[in-house]
Design a protein around this motif. Sequence first.
Motif, mmCIF file in Angstrom:
data_model
loop_
_atom_site.group_PDB
_atom_site.id
_atom_site.type_symbol
_atom_site.label_atom_id
_atom_site.label_comp_id
_atom_site.label_asym_id
_atom_site.label_seq_id
_atom_site.Cartn_x
_atom_site.Cartn_y
_atom_site.Cartn_z
ATOM 1 N N SER A 1 0.873 -1.450 3.968
ATOM 2 C CA SER A 1 0.243 -2.744 4.230
ATOM 3 C C SER A 1 0.390 -3.620 2.991
ATOM 4 O O SER A 1 0.484 -3.124 1.866
ATOM 5 N N GLU B 1 0.211 4.101 0.879
ATOM 6 C CA GLU B 1 -0.043 5.016 1.990
ATOM 7 C C GLU B 1 0.474 4.454 3.305
ATOM 8 O O GLU B 1 1.160 5.149 4.048
ATOM 9 N N CYS B 2 0.133 3.174 3.579
ATOM 10 C CA CYS B 2 0.454 2.648 4.904
ATOM 11 C C CYS B 2 1.379 1.434 4.846
ATOM 12 O O CYS B 2 1.636 0.816 5.880
ATOM 13 N N CYS C 1 -4.401 -0.199 -0.100
ATOM 14 C CA CYS C 1 -5.245 -1.126 0.644
ATOM 15 C C CYS C 1 -6.654 -0.555 0.769
ATOM 16 O O CYS C 1 -6.869 0.642 0.547
ATOM 17 N N CYS D 1 0.849 -1.184 0.000
ATOM 18 C CA CYS D 1 0.000 0.000 0.000
ATOM 19 C C CYS D 1 0.883 1.231 0.000
ATOM 20 O O CYS D 1 1.776 1.358 0.817
ATOM 21 N N CYS E 1 -7.093 2.452 3.271
ATOM 22 C CA CYS E 1 -6.585 3.746 2.800
ATOM 23 C C CYS E 1 -7.465 4.322 1.701
ATOM 24 O O CYS E 1 -7.602 5.532 1.582
HETATM 25 ZN ZN LIG Z 1 -3.073 1.341 3.228
#
Ligand SMILES: [Zn+2]
Length: 407
Positions: A225, A222-223, A241, A220, A244
């Motif tokens: 994951s 952003e995070c 993900c 992901c 997000c």
């Molecule tokens: Zn994410």
Amino acid sequence: MSERPSTPPRATRSAGKLPPNPLTPEQIRRMEEARLKAKAAAQAAQSAKPTAPPPVAGTKRAFSSINSSNTPANSRNAATASPAKHDQNGFTQPPSNDLIQPAKNFGRSEYIEYDFSKMMDTKGGFLSTTDDPHNRAMRSGRGREEEKPENMTLAEWERERIRRKLRENRLGPYEPGISILDAVDGKYEEDDALLAAAEADGVEFKGKYGDGKRDVKGKCRECNSLEIDHKWQDVFFISVCGACKDKLPDKYSLLTKTEAREDYLLTDPELKDPDLLPHLERPNPHKTNWNNMQLFLRLQVEHYAFSAAKWGSPEALDVEYEKRQKIAKERKEKKFRTKLNDLKKRTRVEAYKRQRLGDGGGEFGDRIRGFGDRHEHEWGRSVVDGETGMTRKRCEECGMEVEELEF
Ligand SMILES: [Zn+2]
Ligand SMILES: [Zn+2]
């Protein structure tokens, strides 16, 4: 040669190509007799017929002159009129008429089976696509592969469809496994080097979409994951993900084609280019037989629309938007003005006509009376009637009076 006819040998019915059984002398004799008899009868019939006179122009021909067959006039069997066929043994076969066939027996099949999964309610009744393959109203937006194969039961087909849907969205058993190897940060090394280089130059790291996020396949953005949406990875080539996606609608919401075209002023060729702007297809929620809905990722649409290749910046897009609005407004105003001018012109022509019909001349504001004009009452001052409390007014021209109740 004995007088008694002997039984001919049995016909062998093996291949049907064997030479015919040899005729017995008795058969030959009878055939010859019949042939001579027929010949004599034909000659007798020919001589009995009056010889037709040579045709004279303008006169009606005799029926016998056009009827070439020598069928006796009292024959009631039309089948004998056709030339008799002789089989290989010289016997006449029973007359057959190839043109007239017995009707097909509909009663043979007990009932006609309709597969309702293949039928479509056309609002004029249920119709099958096999009955009417060219009917556009029955063509569903879904492709041919969505039709249930013949050899499947409905339950099996339902299971198959769920399986296909999961496979398409890469969910359930089709979700790719997460490997510990993916978590190793080795994939970042290249980016890290770029990042370091960029920072050394004093330039901020922008990333592929200009939001400072690093795009690593399978992670992901952003995070970090690993539980990304694989469908999006396949379609948009972006790893993000589900959480997000929901958290950041500014980036990860989906735009319809119309929104992309009207809000970001993108053109159809741009939206059709999957290399430039990939899109997700979904069945149209309004009508299943309409074209599939095309959904674009907001992050990608904005990145392209604000890039130097298109408008350059959100401000430039706003300027362009204003410009187009202005042009549209001007066009509308121009149209209105043209219409107004047209109306004025027509009114002037009308006034001129009326003037010619009238008493001639007349100052501005004068009522022009023409031939066939409707009379419009010119009401005078209204007078209150003391007894009834009604007001009464009178037309100055025709003298008509009306009473009204004033409040
Ligand atoms: Zn994410
Ligand atoms: Zn009047």
